[in-house]
Design an enzyme around this catalytic site. Structure first.
Site, PDB file in Angstrom:
ATOM      1  N   ILE A 115      -3.686  -7.850  14.505  1.00  0.00           N
ATOM      2  CA  ILE A 115      -2.598  -7.239  14.621  1.00  0.00           C
ATOM      3  C   ILE A 115      -2.744  -6.445  16.533  1.00  0.00           C
ATOM      4  O   ILE A 115      -2.583  -7.235  17.563  1.00  0.00           O
ATOM      5  CB  ILE A 115      -0.623  -7.042  14.738  1.00  0.00           C
ATOM      6  CG1 ILE A 115       0.031  -7.997  13.567  1.00  0.00           C
ATOM      7  CG2 ILE A 115      -0.159  -6.835  15.582  1.00  0.00           C
ATOM      8  CD1 ILE A 115       1.232  -6.998  13.070  1.00  0.00           C
TER       9      ILE A 115
ATOM     10  N   LYS B  13     -12.104  -3.303  18.235  1.00  0.00           N
ATOM     11  CA  LYS B  13     -10.410  -4.007  17.934  1.00  0.00           C
ATOM     12  C   LYS B  13     -10.275  -4.139  19.444  1.00  0.00           C
ATOM     13  O   LYS B  13      -9.410  -4.119  19.857  1.00  0.00           O
ATOM     14  CB  LYS B  13      -9.800  -2.791  17.498  1.00  0.00           C
ATOM     15  CG  LYS B  13      -9.791  -2.652  15.876  1.00  0.00           C
ATOM     16  CD  LYS B  13      -8.969  -3.553  15.253  1.00  0.00           C
ATOM     17  CE  LYS B  13      -8.415  -3.138  13.115  1.00  0.00           C
ATOM     18  NZ  LYS B  13      -8.074  -3.765  13.037  1.00  0.00           N
TER      19      LYS B  13
ATOM     20  N   ASP C  79      -4.566  -6.646   4.899  1.00  0.00           N
ATOM     21  CA  ASP C  79      -5.407  -7.601   5.933  1.00  0.00           C
ATOM     22  C   ASP C  79      -5.827  -9.087   5.036  1.00  0.00           C
ATOM     23  O   ASP C  79      -5.940  -9.778   5.508  1.00  0.00           O
ATOM     24  CB  ASP C  79      -6.574  -6.502   5.332  1.00  0.00           C
ATOM     25  CG  ASP C  79      -7.462  -5.456   6.555  1.00  0.00           C
ATOM     26  OD1 ASP C  79      -7.071  -5.430   6.934  1.00  0.00           O
ATOM     27  OD2 ASP C  79      -7.846  -4.464   5.235  1.00  0.00           O
TER      28      ASP C  79
ATOM     29  N   ASN D  78       0.714  -1.289   0.513  1.00  0.00           N
ATOM     30  CA  ASN D  78      -0.173   0.188  -0.464  1.00  0.00           C
ATOM     31  C   ASN D  78       0.946   1.241  -0.217  1.00  0.00           C
ATOM     32  O   ASN D  78       2.797   1.104  -0.044  1.00  0.00           O
ATOM     33  CB  ASN D  78      -1.192   0.018   1.519  1.00  0.00           C
ATOM     34  CG  ASN D  78      -0.382   0.159   2.141  1.00  0.00           C
ATOM     35  OD1 ASN D  78       0.477   0.827   2.724  1.00  0.00           O
ATOM     36  ND2 ASN D  78      -0.119  -1.302   2.986  1.00  0.00           N
TER      37      ASN D  78
ATOM     38  N   LYS E 167       9.313 -17.425 -10.239  1.00  0.00           N
ATOM     39  CA  LYS E 167       8.407 -16.368 -10.145  1.00  0.00           C
ATOM     40  C   LYS E 167       7.395 -17.200 -12.127  1.00  0.00           C
ATOM     41  O   LYS E 167       7.494 -17.885 -12.853  1.00  0.00           O
ATOM     42  CB  LYS E 167       9.495 -15.268 -12.283  1.00  0.00           C
ATOM     43  CG  LYS E 167       8.781 -14.536 -13.000  1.00  0.00           C
ATOM     44  CD  LYS E 167       9.396 -13.622 -13.662  1.00  0.00           C
ATOM     45  CE  LYS E 167       9.012 -12.678 -14.215  1.00  0.00           C
ATOM     46  NZ  LYS E 167       9.611 -12.674 -15.757  1.00  0.00           N
TER      47      LYS E 167
HETATM   48  N1  CTP Z   1      -4.442  -3.519  12.232  1.00  0.00           N
HETATM   49  C1  CTP Z   1      -3.690  -4.455  12.598  1.00  0.00           C
HETATM   50  N2  CTP Z   1      -3.590  -5.724  11.938  1.00  0.00           N
HETATM   51  C2  CTP Z   1      -3.893  -5.963  10.844  1.00  0.00           C
HETATM   52  C3  CTP Z   1      -4.750  -4.646  10.300  1.00  0.00           C
HETATM   53  C4  CTP Z   1      -4.875  -3.713  11.399  1.00  0.00           C
HETATM   54  O1  CTP Z   1      -2.980  -4.027  13.613  1.00  0.00           O
HETATM   55  N3  CTP Z   1      -3.862  -7.360  10.357  1.00  0.00           N
HETATM   56  C5  CTP Z   1      -4.041  -1.849  12.857  1.00  0.00           C
HETATM   57  C6  CTP Z   1      -3.059  -1.305  12.267  1.00  0.00           C
HETATM   58  O2  CTP Z   1      -2.318  -0.993  12.358  1.00  0.00           O
HETATM   59  C7  CTP Z   1      -4.094  -0.094  12.614  1.00  0.00           C
HETATM   60  C8  CTP Z   1      -5.090  -0.027  12.322  1.00  0.00           C
HETATM   61  O3  CTP Z   1      -5.001  -1.620  12.889  1.00  0.00           O
HETATM   62  O4  CTP Z   1      -3.816   0.167  13.718  1.00  0.00           O
HETATM   63  C9  CTP Z   1      -6.773   0.263  11.875  1.00  0.00           C
HETATM   64  O5  CTP Z   1      -6.126   0.021  10.345  1.00  0.00           O
HETATM   65  P1  CTP Z   1      -6.982  -0.402   9.197  1.00  0.00           P
HETATM   66  O6  CTP Z   1      -6.334  -0.225   7.561  1.00  0.00           O
HETATM   67  O7  CTP Z   1      -8.031   1.337   9.654  1.00  0.00           O
HETATM   68  O8  CTP Z   1      -8.576  -1.261   9.296  1.00  0.00           O
HETATM   69  P2  CTP Z   1      -8.617  -2.542   9.206  1.00  0.00           P
HETATM   70  O9  CTP Z   1      -8.352  -2.740  10.716  1.00  0.00           O
HETATM   71  O10 CTP Z   1      -7.717  -2.742   8.123  1.00  0.00           O
HETATM   72  O11 CTP Z   1      -9.914  -2.659   8.818  1.00  0.00           O
HETATM   73  P3  CTP Z   1     -10.470  -1.971   7.576  1.00  0.00           P
HETATM   74  O12 CTP Z   1      -9.189  -2.754   6.242  1.00  0.00           O
HETATM   75  O13 CTP Z   1     -11.598  -2.654   6.662  1.00  0.00           O
HETATM   76  O14 CTP Z   1     -11.208  -0.576   7.574  1.00  0.00           O
END
Ligand code: CTP
Length: 408
Positions: free
Chosen positions: A303, A337, A274, A208, A284
């Site tokens: 996490i 969370k 995610d 990303n 490859k």
């Molecule tokens: N986070 C995490 N582990 C993941 C995804 C996200 O620890 N697998 C943490 C990120 O570091 C951040 C928070 O969760 O502090 C929110 O991340 P965000 O991308 O806004 O949300 P998501 O949980 O990924 O949900 P969505 O993508 O559906 O908005």
């Protein structure tokens, strides 16, 4: 209040230099040993004789005046407990930010290992200048403390921000720094930064646009305030604190778990993917005759959710990246969370967030909105976030102390 302390004052060439005569008297009244260094331009605004009489010490100007065969800049740096540069011109700010040592004052700064307070004063347009702003951000990153100028009537006849802040404020801050330990000393703060990288094959990956700048700013700021910092980052950085370089969400999970038990606070500023690729190809992947292909993804561990569910003494902070309905989504997300704070930022705006040097965020806790922070550079945002997290804790500690002494 200041017995046994040596305060080194650096004066640069600004009209506010005359005010420093009074500041020297304030320090002297509290029994400090005051030493003064001037840039040659400072002497256009205040005389060496005045400063010498007030400080009761020889005033340093010339780098090559070495009466007793001791390099002047090193002996000044060794002797003082703190250095204050006031007023600091845009010119000297630029030199210090870029490691230039072309006079006694800038050479001393370069050799000085103890706290340095910088009180800028200049015309309001100069204070707003992009290069000056960048140099100030650099100084903060390097650990200098900036005592911001104030708004008011300036010597050049205009109104605006640029006036040297009040002498009382400079005096109080000097005493605070000299007499107290740093705000976050003794705290272990673990911060994650950057976007995770999920391999597809040896040459391709899913990731990303996260630059890691917000997490790095938080780590720099916490370190500057005395914390024992561990930065778990997907972005390569060199700093004087511990950095654990990771790549994927699974690497990050492992690294966070390793530090978690002994942490006082974990701030998940990283953009964690995610999903990851279910079967990473060892070779490859070759183009096929198909016009469409699909890659199967599996869910990564969350996490933030995981550590929030097992936290004991730790304060757990998450970030929330949203491109629409920022606050509604953030309120929902913090409940899901289970973290203590969530920092919500709008990633649809190009002037803040992901790759920008600026951010504008809303801090939430489980009860709702705690504070909205206006658009500012990421270091200043980091400072405010830490203030919210630890300001509250300090208040609680102060109250506890009052209670145990029977004054509750
Ligand atoms: N986070 C995490 N582990 C993941 C995804 C996200 O620890 N697998 C943490 C990120 O570091 C951040 C928070 O969760 O502090 C929110 O991340 P965000 O991308 O806004 O949300 P998501 O949980 O990924 O949900 P969505 O993508 O559906 O908005």
């Amino acid at each position: 209040m200041l017995s046994g302390k040596t305060i080194l004052i650096g004066i640069t060439g600004g009209i506010a230099a005359y005010k420093i005569c009074e500041l020297i008297r304030m320090y002297k009244r509290q029994n400090a040993n005051v030493r003064v260094i001037c840039t040659p331009n400072a002497l256009n605004f205040v005389t060496k004789l005045t400063l010498q009489n007030l400080s009761q010490n020889e005033v340093g100007i010339d780098e090559f005046n070495i009466p007793d065969y001791k390099p002047e800049h090193i002996s000044y740096a060794d002797e003082a407990d703190i250095m204050l540069i006031a007023p600091t011109t845009a010119n000297t700010i630029g030199k210090i930010a870029n490691g230039i040592c072309d006079n006694l004052l800038t050479s001393v700064v370069c050799a000085f290992k103890k706290p340095i307070l910088i009180a800028p004063a200049m015309n309001c347009n100069m204070w707003q200048n992009a290069a000056v702003k960048e140099n100030i951000a650099k100084l903060q990153k390097y650990g200098y403390e900036i005592i911001d100028p104030e708004a008011g009537f300036l010597a050049c006849g205009t109104e605006g921000v640029g006036r040297l802040c009040s002498l009382d404020k400079i005096f109080d801050r000097t005493v605070e720094v000299l007499n107290s330990k740093k705000k976050l000393s003794g705290k272990k703060i673990v911060i994650t930064a950057g976007g995770t990288i999920e391999d597809i094959d040896p040459v391709r990956y899913i990731s990303n646009y996260s630059s890691g700048k917000m997490g790095i700013a938080l780590a720099d700021c916490a370190f500057e305030q005395g914390a024992d910092v561990v930065l778990i980052s997907t972005v390569h950085v060199k700093r004087n604190y511990k950095i654990v370089k990771v790549k994927s969400a699974l690497d990050m999970q492992k690294a966070v778990n390793k530090e978690f038990e002994t942490a006082d606070c974990v701030i998940m500023a990283a953009a964690v993917a995610d999903y990851r690729v279910k079967n990473i190809s060892e070779q490859k992947m070759k183009k096929t005759s198909d016009d469409e292909i699909s890659i199967q993804l599996v869910k990564n561990p969350d996490i933030l959710k995981e550590i929030s569910s097992k936290k004991t003494i730790q304060t757990v902070v998450g970030f929330c990246a949203e491109s629409e309905n920022l606050l509604e989504n953030a309120k929902e997300k913090i409940l899901k969370k289970g973290c203590d704070y969530l920092i919500a930022n709008d990633i649809s705006r190009s002037d803040i967030g992901f790759s920008s040097d600026y951010n504008e965020v809303t801090i939430l806790n489980q009860k709702g909105i705690v504070k909205k922070l206006e658009r500012s550079d990421k270091y200043s945002i980091a400072k405010e976030i830490l203030e919210v997290i630890y300001g509250q804790e300090r208040n609680n500690e102060d109250n506890r102390e009052l209670c145990t002494s029977g004054i509750c």
